[in-house]
Design a protein around this motif. Structure first.
Motif, PDB file in Angstrom:
ATOM      1  N   VAL A   1       0.855  -1.176   0.000  1.00  0.00           N
ATOM      2  CA  VAL A   1       0.000   0.000   0.000  1.00  0.00           C
ATOM      3  C   VAL A   1       0.893   1.229   0.000  1.00  0.00           C
ATOM      4  CG1 VAL A   1      -1.786   1.276   1.262  1.00  0.00           C
ATOM      5  CG2 VAL A   1      -1.773  -1.219   1.335  1.00  0.00           C
ATOM      6  N   LYS A   2       0.474   2.229  -0.759  1.00  0.00           N
ATOM      7  CA  LYS A   2       1.170   3.509  -0.755  1.00  0.00           C
ATOM      8  C   LYS A   2       0.200   4.550  -0.213  1.00  0.00           C
ATOM      9  CE  LYS A   2       3.786   6.718  -3.502  1.00  0.00           C
ATOM     10  NZ  LYS A   2       4.009   7.300  -4.803  1.00  0.00           N
ATOM     11  N   VAL A   3       0.643   5.261   0.809  1.00  0.00           N
ATOM     12  CA  VAL A   3      -0.158   6.319   1.419  1.00  0.00           C
ATOM     13  C   VAL A   3       0.635   7.608   1.215  1.00  0.00           C
ATOM     14  CG1 VAL A   3      -1.247   7.148   3.538  1.00  0.00           C
ATOM     15  CG2 VAL A   3      -1.012   4.690   3.143  1.00  0.00           C
TER      16      VAL A   3
ATOM     17  N   VAL B   1       5.106   4.213   2.235  1.00  0.00           N
ATOM     18  CA  VAL B   1       4.721   2.874   1.783  1.00  0.00           C
ATOM     19  C   VAL B   1       4.538   1.946   2.972  1.00  0.00           C
ATOM     20  CG1 VAL B   1       5.839   3.073  -0.468  1.00  0.00           C
ATOM     21  CG2 VAL B   1       7.117   2.123   1.458  1.00  0.00           C
ATOM     22  N   ILE B   2       3.732   0.928   2.753  1.00  0.00           N
ATOM     23  CA  ILE B   2       3.554  -0.150   3.714  1.00  0.00           C
ATOM     24  C   ILE B   2       3.937  -1.425   2.983  1.00  0.00           C
ATOM     25  CG2 ILE B   2       1.902  -1.431   5.131  1.00  0.00           C
ATOM     26  CD1 ILE B   2       0.277   1.203   5.298  1.00  0.00           C
ATOM     27  N   THR B   3       4.860  -2.161   3.579  1.00  0.00           N
ATOM     28  CA  THR B   3       5.370  -3.366   2.929  1.00  0.00           C
ATOM     29  C   THR B   3       4.705  -4.620   3.499  1.00  0.00           C
ATOM     30  OG1 THR B   3       7.187  -3.653   4.503  1.00  0.00           O
ATOM     31  CG2 THR B   3       7.622  -2.264   2.571  1.00  0.00           C
ATOM     32  N   SER B   4       4.850  -5.684   2.765  1.00  0.00           N
ATOM     33  CA  SER B   4       4.315  -6.963   3.225  1.00  0.00           C
ATOM     34  C   SER B   4       4.996  -7.398   4.526  1.00  0.00           C
ATOM     35  CB  SER B   4       4.481  -8.026   2.145  1.00  0.00           C
ATOM     36  OG  SER B   4       5.834  -8.119   1.737  1.00  0.00           O
TER      37      SER B   4
ATOM     38  N   ALA C   1      -4.798  -5.142  10.808  1.00  0.00           N
ATOM     39  CA  ALA C   1      -3.381  -4.763  10.780  1.00  0.00           C
ATOM     40  C   ALA C   1      -3.117  -3.755   9.676  1.00  0.00           C
ATOM     41  CB  ALA C   1      -2.510  -6.006  10.593  1.00  0.00           C
ATOM     42  N   VAL C   2      -3.651  -3.999   8.493  1.00  0.00           N
ATOM     43  CA  VAL C   2      -3.453  -3.078   7.379  1.00  0.00           C
ATOM     44  C   VAL C   2      -4.105  -1.734   7.691  1.00  0.00           C
ATOM     45  CG1 VAL C   2      -3.927  -2.647   4.929  1.00  0.00           C
ATOM     46  CG2 VAL C   2      -3.196  -4.917   5.672  1.00  0.00           C
ATOM     47  N   ASP C   3      -5.312  -1.761   8.223  1.00  0.00           N
ATOM     48  CA  ASP C   3      -5.999  -0.516   8.597  1.00  0.00           C
ATOM     49  C   ASP C   3      -5.178   0.284   9.606  1.00  0.00           C
ATOM     50  OD1 ASP C   3      -8.125  -1.174   6.940  1.00  0.00           O
ATOM     51  OD2 ASP C   3      -9.432  -1.828   8.577  1.00  0.00           O
ATOM     52  N   GLN C   4      -4.645  -0.400  10.599  1.00  0.00           N
ATOM     53  CA  GLN C   4      -3.847   0.279  11.621  1.00  0.00           C
ATOM     54  C   GLN C   4      -2.565   0.859  11.033  1.00  0.00           C
ATOM     55  OE1 GLN C   4      -3.190  -2.330  14.977  1.00  0.00           O
ATOM     56  NE2 GLN C   4      -5.366  -2.769  15.178  1.00  0.00           N
TER      57      GLN C   4
ATOM     58  N   LEU D   1      -3.515   3.978   9.040  1.00  0.00           N
ATOM     59  CA  LEU D   1      -3.800   5.067   9.976  1.00  0.00           C
ATOM     60  C   LEU D   1      -2.509   5.616  10.576  1.00  0.00           C
ATOM     61  CD1 LEU D   1      -5.930   6.774  11.412  1.00  0.00           C
ATOM     62  CD2 LEU D   1      -6.080   4.973  13.133  1.00  0.00           C
ATOM     63  N   ASN D   2      -1.595   4.733  10.913  1.00  0.00           N
ATOM     64  CA  ASN D   2      -0.318   5.149  11.474  1.00  0.00           C
ATOM     65  C   ASN D   2       0.461   6.006  10.480  1.00  0.00           C
ATOM     66  OD1 ASN D   2       2.568   4.951  12.377  1.00  0.00           O
ATOM     67  ND2 ASN D   2       1.568   3.825  14.031  1.00  0.00           N
ATOM     68  N   ARG D   3       0.436   5.614   9.191  1.00  0.00           N
ATOM     69  CA  ARG D   3       1.131   6.402   8.161  1.00  0.00           C
ATOM     70  C   ARG D   3       0.486   7.778   7.991  1.00  0.00           C
ATOM     71  NH1 ARG D   3       3.856   2.489   8.497  1.00  0.00           N
ATOM     72  NH2 ARG D   3       5.394   1.741   7.015  1.00  0.00           N
ATOM     73  N   LEU D   4      -0.844   7.807   8.022  1.00  0.00           N
ATOM     74  CA  LEU D   4      -1.547   9.087   7.906  1.00  0.00           C
ATOM     75  C   LEU D   4      -1.201  10.001   9.082  1.00  0.00           C
ATOM     76  CD1 LEU D   4      -5.027   7.857   6.643  1.00  0.00           C
ATOM     77  CD2 LEU D   4      -3.322   9.146   5.328  1.00  0.00           C
TER      78      LEU D   4
END
Length: 145
Positions: free
Chosen positions: A31-33, A37-40, A70-73, A76-79
């Motif tokens: 995911v890119k915010v 980025v959020i990695t696997s 986990a992905v949602d959190q 949110l953490n990246r935001l």
């Protein structure tokens, strides 16, 4: 902003239809915010950390149960991290240590060792805590001024 949320949601949906955490995981961008980025690897670490801290068995059923959360959190953490960068909020090492002491019965070294034993990244977990504490400070400053 609405377009960014739609893009994140599309990437999020694509992840769940194309990824199986039970299989071998390469460290891929999931995911890119904005520019973050959020990695696997981070997703896997978040799920396993959640299970570890909740003292739950690590099995595929539990992994599947916590995957979306986990992905949602992480999103949110990246935001929060992106928003924090717009303000002059600095990490407070004392508050971080106090929090870690409170959840580890004053044995941060033991907590770190347990993370290592379970193949988890304590640094990622600590960064999440720091972001959370800085976010609390930002909210407090915004609403008390």
């Amino acid at each position: 902003m609405k377009n960014k949320i739609i893009i994140v949601l599309i990437q999020f949906i694509m992840f769940f239809f194309t990824t199986n955490l039970a299989s071998e995981i390469d460290n891929k961008i999931v995911v890119k915010v904005e520019n973050e980025v959020i990695t696997s690897y981070e997703i896997k670490n978040k799920i396993l950390t959640t299970l570890f801290l909740a003292n739950q068995e690590i099995n595929q059923s539990n992994v599947n149960k916590y995957k979306k959360s986990a992905v949602d959190q992480l999103i949110l953490n990246r935001l929060k991290s992106i928003e924090l960068s717009k303000y002059k909020i600095k990490n407070n090492d004392i508050k971080t240590s106090e929090y870690l002491n409170s959840i580890s019965s004053n044995d941060i070294g033991g907590l770190i060792e347990n993370f290592k034993k379970n193949g988890l990244s304590f640094d990622i977990y600590k960064k999440e805590i720091e972001t959370h504490l800085m976010w609390q400070e930002l909210i407090f400053k915004l609403y008390t001024d």
